[in-house]
Design an enzyme around this catalytic site. Structure first.
Site, short mmCIF file in Angstrom:
data_model
loop_
_atom_site.label_atom_id
_atom_site.label_comp_id
_atom_site.label_asym_id
_atom_site.label_seq_id
_atom_site.Cartn_x
_atom_site.Cartn_y
_atom_site.Cartn_z
N ASP A 184 -5.58 0.04 5.92
CA ASP A 184 -6.36 -0.34 7.10
C ASP A 184 -7.61 0.53 7.24
O ASP A 184 -8.71 0.03 7.50
CB ASP A 184 -5.51 -0.22 8.37
CG ASP A 184 -4.20 -0.99 8.24
OD1 ASP A 184 -4.11 -1.85 7.33
OD2 ASP A 184 -3.29 -0.74 9.03
N SER B 26 -5.57 -4.26 12.94
CA SER B 26 -5.90 -2.84 12.74
C SER B 26 -6.85 -2.28 13.79
O SER B 26 -7.81 -1.57 13.47
CB SER B 26 -6.48 -2.60 11.34
OG SER B 26 -5.49 -2.82 10.40
N GLU C 27 -2.78 8.52 11.80
CA GLU C 27 -1.72 7.53 12.03
C GLU C 27 -0.34 8.07 11.60
O GLU C 27 0.64 7.96 12.33
CB GLU C 27 -2.05 6.28 11.21
CG GLU C 27 -1.25 5.06 11.55
CD GLU C 27 -1.86 4.26 12.68
OE1 GLU C 27 -1.11 3.86 13.56
OE2 GLU C 27 -3.09 4.04 12.71
N ASP D 98 0.83 -1.23 0.00
CA ASP D 98 0.00 0.00 0.00
C ASP D 98 0.85 1.26 0.00
O ASP D 98 0.59 2.19 -0.75
CB ASP D 98 -1.05 0.00 1.14
CG ASP D 98 -0.49 -0.05 2.54
OD1 ASP D 98 0.71 -0.32 2.72
OD2 ASP D 98 -1.28 0.20 3.49
C1 GLA Z 1 0.27 -2.41 8.47
C2 GLA Z 1 0.00 -1.01 7.91
C3 GLA Z 1 -0.68 -1.10 6.55
C4 GLA Z 1 0.14 -1.99 5.61
C5 GLA Z 1 0.46 -3.33 6.28
C6 GLA Z 1 1.37 -4.18 5.47
O1 GLA Z 1 -0.93 -3.05 8.73
O2 GLA Z 1 -0.82 -0.30 8.80
O3 GLA Z 1 -0.85 0.19 6.00
O4 GLA Z 1 1.30 -1.33 5.20
O5 GLA Z 1 1.05 -3.14 7.56
O6 GLA Z 1 0.76 -4.59 4.30
#
Ligand code: GLA
Length: 361
Positions: free
Chosen positions: A152, A106, A140, A18
């Protein structure tokens, strides 16, 4: 008073893509955070209580400051709303959640998104879903200070029952894809914190890889847009070569997964397994516990794919397939895991669930 709720998420495939402008395929899960907000008594600062926290958080809604504490996610929402001209009065906020914290599901995005919707409802304002997700991400990255991508918060806002969310992170555009698989979430009970992990380091490595690739292809917009040939030709120094290889191959796997899902409604499990392998060897964000699950889950009849999910370095793995097969495999996997690692895993069977919503306005 206003009440809103938002789910946690698991990512089916597309890990660490992402923040590299790639593609991801998460679902919202049937575990939610509920935030209730009401105006504080006259002359009082904002307070935040949580069913899972001992301490009461306080902040000044006119000028929220980062405290390095769990209520930063709420203070950060007030701060970010203020930046776009939505003034939130001093508030009393109460939080309840069954999204486990620190497990890679998350919980922070669920809190940011539920707080955003509750505070917007309290202020009698609205934001398009996409803007609410981007605001949560800014909490964040800019307020709390973890350089995550947008996955997320988008999964929490836009998730939908019975559907996976195909999100293109370069343009922040998303489409829902119907999905029949059930998902077994297996929390290895090895806690991880994004702030403490190598997450920011990986992100920096990806940026250096991109910078070097741009010496060959100046117009390259982001790392996920590179081809496998370009990465090979660039002869990046290790570990940048492996990091780039993962991001490029993972983005391709997401595309293939979405194609299959659209045609059949079922996930191509072998691509999920290949994703795990790439995260283990090229991105180096797995752990012995996650590797154990990815291998052992596949030995059960009817389990079609298994991999770590989320950032890695601990936290959760998933297995996908038919619901009854996953339900049958779960107790054995939990027992064998405990015998092997001396830790009790937490296991949940889920399906793609609904996204965030205002419950009481
Ligand atoms: C965490 C981050 C996401 C993403 C994942 C890995 O969850 O919050 O934004 O980068 O790691 O895919």
């Amino acid at each position: 008073m206003a009440v809103a709720s938002a789910p946690g998420r698991v990512n089916l495939i597309g890990e660490h893509t992402d923040y590299n402008g790639g593609e991801v395929l998460p679902i919202a899960i049937a575990r939610r955070t509920v935030v209730a907000a009401a105006p504080a008594q006259r002359g009082r600062r904002s307070t935040v209580v949580s069913a899972s926290q001992e301490h009461v958080g306080t902040f000044d809604a006119r000028q929220p400051q980062r405290a390095g504490a769990w209520w930063d996610y709420v203070a950060g929402v007030v701060h970010e709303l203020g930046r776009i001209g939505i003034a939130v009065p001093e508030v009393d906020v109460a939080i309840w959640s069954d999204v486990p914290a620190g497990a890679g599901l998350s919980s922070s995005a669920a809190l940011e998104v539920a707080s955003t919707l509750a505070l917007l409802a309290l202020a009698r304002r609205d934001l398009p879903p996409r803007d609410a997700a981007l605001l949560g991400t800014r909490v964040e990255t800019a307020f709390v200070g973890v350089a995550t991508g947008i996955m997320d918060q988008f999964a929490s806002v836009l998730g939908c029952e019975g559907h996976a969310l195909h999100l293109r992170c370069d343009t922040a555009t998303a489409e829902l894809v119907p999905m029949t698989d059930a998902v077994l979430i297996f929390d290895t009970s090895v806690a991880r914190s994004l702030q403490g992990s190598a997450f920011n380091q990986r992100r920096a490595e990806c940026e250096s890889a991109l910078e070097r690739l741009r010496h060959i292809e100046p117009g390259l917009p982001h790392l996920a847009a590179a081809t496998a040939e370009l990465v090979r030709e660039a002869e990046l120094p290790p570990p940048l070569d492996r990091r780039a290889r993962h991001v490029v191959s993972e983005t391709e796997r997401v595309r293939l997964t979405v194609d299959t899902l659209r045609q059949s409604g079922a996930l191509p499990g072998e691509l999920l397994c290949a994703s795990h392998e790439s995260l283990r060897t090229d991105y180096e964000c797995s752990s012995p516990e996650l590797d154990w699950f990815a291998t052992h889950a596949m030995q059960h009849e009817g389990v079609t794919g298994a991999r770590l999910t989320g950032a890695g370095w601990g936290g959760c793995a998933i297995a996908v397939g038919a619901e009854d097969a996953l339900a049958a495999a779960a107790p054995t996997l939990a027992r064998e895991y405990e015998a092997r690692f001396g830790r009790t895993p937490r296991v949940w069977l889920t399906r793609a669930a609904a996204g965030a919503r205002v419950e009481i306005r």
